[in-house]
Design a protein around this motif. Sequence first.
Motif, PDB file in Angstrom:
ATOM      1  N   PRO A 187       0.823  -1.220   0.000  1.00  0.00           N
ATOM      2  CA  PRO A 187       0.000   0.000   0.000  1.00  0.00           C
ATOM      3  C   PRO A 187       0.845   1.254   0.000  1.00  0.00           C
ATOM      4  O   PRO A 187       2.038   1.219   0.335  1.00  0.00           O
ATOM      5  CB  PRO A 187      -0.801  -0.129   1.305  1.00  0.00           C
ATOM      6  CG  PRO A 187       0.088  -0.937   2.198  1.00  0.00           C
ATOM      7  CD  PRO A 187       0.797  -1.916   1.300  1.00  0.00           C
ATOM      8  N   ALA A 188       0.251   2.340  -0.387  1.00  0.00           N
ATOM      9  CA  ALA A 188       0.934   3.624  -0.313  1.00  0.00           C
ATOM     10  C   ALA A 188       1.266   3.941   1.133  1.00  0.00           C
ATOM     11  O   ALA A 188       0.533   3.568   2.049  1.00  0.00           O
ATOM     12  CB  ALA A 188       0.047   4.720  -0.904  1.00  0.00           C
ATOM     13  N   TYR A 189       2.391   4.614   1.336  1.00  0.00           N
ATOM     14  CA  TYR A 189       2.822   4.891   2.711  1.00  0.00           C
ATOM     15  C   TYR A 189       1.788   5.737   3.442  1.00  0.00           C
ATOM     16  O   TYR A 189       1.217   6.680   2.886  1.00  0.00           O
ATOM     17  CB  TYR A 189       4.172   5.616   2.722  1.00  0.00           C
ATOM     18  CG  TYR A 189       4.654   5.931   4.107  1.00  0.00           C
ATOM     19  CD1 TYR A 189       5.251   4.956   4.884  1.00  0.00           C
ATOM     20  CD2 TYR A 189       4.453   7.202   4.646  1.00  0.00           C
ATOM     21  CE1 TYR A 189       5.667   5.230   6.179  1.00  0.00           C
ATOM     22  CE2 TYR A 189       4.876   7.489   5.933  1.00  0.00           C
ATOM     23  CZ  TYR A 189       5.482   6.499   6.697  1.00  0.00           C
ATOM     24  OH  TYR A 189       5.882   6.775   7.972  1.00  0.00           O
ATOM     25  N   SER A 190       1.552   5.350   4.681  1.00  0.00           N
ATOM     26  CA  SER A 190       0.624   6.101   5.523  1.00  0.00           C
ATOM     27  C   SER A 190       1.088   5.980   6.964  1.00  0.00           C
ATOM     28  O   SER A 190       1.485   4.895   7.409  1.00  0.00           O
ATOM     29  CB  SER A 190      -0.801   5.554   5.384  1.00  0.00           C
ATOM     30  OG  SER A 190      -1.629   6.061   6.407  1.00  0.00           O
ATOM     31  N   TRP A 191       1.026   7.070   7.713  1.00  0.00           N
ATOM     32  CA  TRP A 191       1.373   7.035   9.128  1.00  0.00           C
ATOM     33  C   TRP A 191       0.426   6.124   9.901  1.00  0.00           C
ATOM     34  O   TRP A 191       0.787   5.585  10.943  1.00  0.00           O
ATOM     35  CB  TRP A 191       1.339   8.443   9.716  1.00  0.00           C
ATOM     36  CG  TRP A 191       2.550   9.255   9.405  1.00  0.00           C
ATOM     37  CD1 TRP A 191       2.642  10.286   8.509  1.00  0.00           C
ATOM     38  CD2 TRP A 191       3.868   9.097   9.956  1.00  0.00           C
ATOM     39  NE1 TRP A 191       3.924  10.777   8.467  1.00  0.00           N
ATOM     40  CE2 TRP A 191       4.706  10.067   9.348  1.00  0.00           C
ATOM     41  CE3 TRP A 191       4.420   8.229  10.893  1.00  0.00           C
ATOM     42  CZ2 TRP A 191       6.056  10.183   9.663  1.00  0.00           C
ATOM     43  CZ3 TRP A 191       5.777   8.348  11.211  1.00  0.00           C
ATOM     44  CH2 TRP A 191       6.569   9.315  10.602  1.00  0.00           C
ATOM     45  N   VAL A 192      -0.782   5.948   9.385  1.00  0.00           N
ATOM     46  CA  VAL A 192      -1.777   5.139  10.093  1.00  0.00           C
ATOM     47  C   VAL A 192      -1.305   3.693  10.216  1.00  0.00           C
ATOM     48  O   VAL A 192      -1.187   3.143  11.320  1.00  0.00           O
ATOM     49  CB  VAL A 192      -3.143   5.204   9.374  1.00  0.00           C
ATOM     50  CG1 VAL A 192      -4.138   4.260  10.046  1.00  0.00           C
ATOM     51  CG2 VAL A 192      -3.676   6.626   9.390  1.00  0.00           C
ATOM     52  N   TRP A 193      -1.011   3.049   9.048  1.00  0.00           N
ATOM     53  CA  TRP A 193      -0.603   1.642   9.141  1.00  0.00           C
ATOM     54  C   TRP A 193       0.826   1.506   9.641  1.00  0.00           C
ATOM     55  O   TRP A 193       1.186   0.491  10.255  1.00  0.00           O
ATOM     56  CB  TRP A 193      -0.814   0.897   7.824  1.00  0.00           C
ATOM     57  CG  TRP A 193      -0.042   1.360   6.620  1.00  0.00           C
ATOM     58  CD1 TRP A 193      -0.528   2.075   5.561  1.00  0.00           C
ATOM     59  CD2 TRP A 193       1.330   1.101   6.308  1.00  0.00           C
ATOM     60  NE1 TRP A 193       0.449   2.289   4.627  1.00  0.00           N
ATOM     61  CE2 TRP A 193       1.608   1.696   5.058  1.00  0.00           C
ATOM     62  CE3 TRP A 193       2.362   0.422   6.956  1.00  0.00           C
ATOM     63  CZ2 TRP A 193       2.857   1.643   4.448  1.00  0.00           C
ATOM     64  CZ3 TRP A 193       3.615   0.359   6.358  1.00  0.00           C
ATOM     65  CH2 TRP A 193       3.846   0.966   5.116  1.00  0.00           C
ATOM     66  N   THR A 215       3.970  -0.731  13.886  1.00  0.00           N
ATOM     67  CA  THR A 215       5.085  -0.573  14.825  1.00  0.00           C
ATOM     68  C   THR A 215       4.610  -0.752  16.262  1.00  0.00           C
ATOM     69  O   THR A 215       5.235  -1.474  17.056  1.00  0.00           O
ATOM     70  CB  THR A 215       5.738   0.808  14.670  1.00  0.00           C
ATOM     71  OG1 THR A 215       6.184   0.976  13.316  1.00  0.00           O
ATOM     72  CG2 THR A 215       6.920   0.954  15.604  1.00  0.00           C
ATOM     73  N   GLY A 216       3.494  -0.103  16.594  1.00  0.00           N
ATOM     74  CA  GLY A 216       2.957  -0.221  17.954  1.00  0.00           C
ATOM     75  C   GLY A 216       2.578  -1.647  18.300  1.00  0.00           C
ATOM     76  O   GLY A 216       2.946  -2.172  19.356  1.00  0.00           O
ATOM     77  N   LEU A 217       1.846  -2.311  17.386  1.00  0.00           N
ATOM     78  CA  LEU A 217       1.451  -3.701  17.623  1.00  0.00           C
ATOM     79  C   LEU A 217       2.671  -4.616  17.705  1.00  0.00           C
ATOM     80  O   LEU A 217       2.696  -5.563  18.494  1.00  0.00           O
ATOM     81  CB  LEU A 217       0.501  -4.176  16.521  1.00  0.00           C
ATOM     82  CG  LEU A 217      -0.922  -3.622  16.569  1.00  0.00           C
ATOM     83  CD1 LEU A 217      -1.683  -4.021  15.310  1.00  0.00           C
ATOM     84  CD2 LEU A 217      -1.647  -4.145  17.798  1.00  0.00           C
TER      85      LEU A 217
END
Length: 253
Positions: A165-171, A176-178
């Motif tokens: 997917p296109a880069y997104s801070w969301v995923w 990273t958090g998970l």
Amino acid sequence: GLRFVIAGLATMLVFRRHMAGVTAAEILAGGAIGVAICVAYSLMSYGLQSIEASKSAFLTALYVPVVPLLLWLFTGRRPHAMAWLGMSLAFTGLVLVSSPDAGQLFTLGAGEAATILGAIVIAVEILLIGRYAGRVNFQRVTAIQLLVAGLCALAAMPLMGEGIPAYSWVWCLGATGLGLISALIQLTMNWAQQSVSPTKATLIYATEPVWAALVGRLAGERLPGAALVGGALIVAGIVASELRLRRIGQPAE
């Protein structure tokens, strides 16, 4: 995929002094457990697209009473009386959680069915861990299994027709958090179970769906009363399956 790759790399960083000298047996053990983790989490993630998180937690908890049943199937070790009681309570709870509406007894949707299959795969994962326990270095196997789980998920993307997917801070932040949380959970469990018996640990883990139900309630989920009763029966089944009856005056094991 990113979640478990990050978790594996974080675990390798923590156990960097133990990573040298990996054996073929440890790669085999970590690989088998990693594949099981990937399949289980994929099924549960699929299920969460159509069922509530609290319902998912109760159904996933079925892996505890399923373990003795799989042990009987694969090793011939017959479950004890309390395990049968636990499985009976858990199955009754499963019926209520999956089909809380009157007149629609035990009609599984795709989400419920996928989550139950995920719970069975988790039980297989536990049997694999038990098979290799004491034979391999648990630090190295932990890192390997997390990496394998992530790599298997990433390798499955082309099979599912998915692209990067296109880069997104969301995923990015989510993965990273998970990932860091997954590594922390695994490390904490491995540390704690050095001084806590498997039975006590399982009873503590049995509270997980209760917390999930409470958090789900705060998030706006509203399970019907019958489903909550079913969840309570599943938790009771977990507790029962880990208890042992003994005669008065008989010393505990």
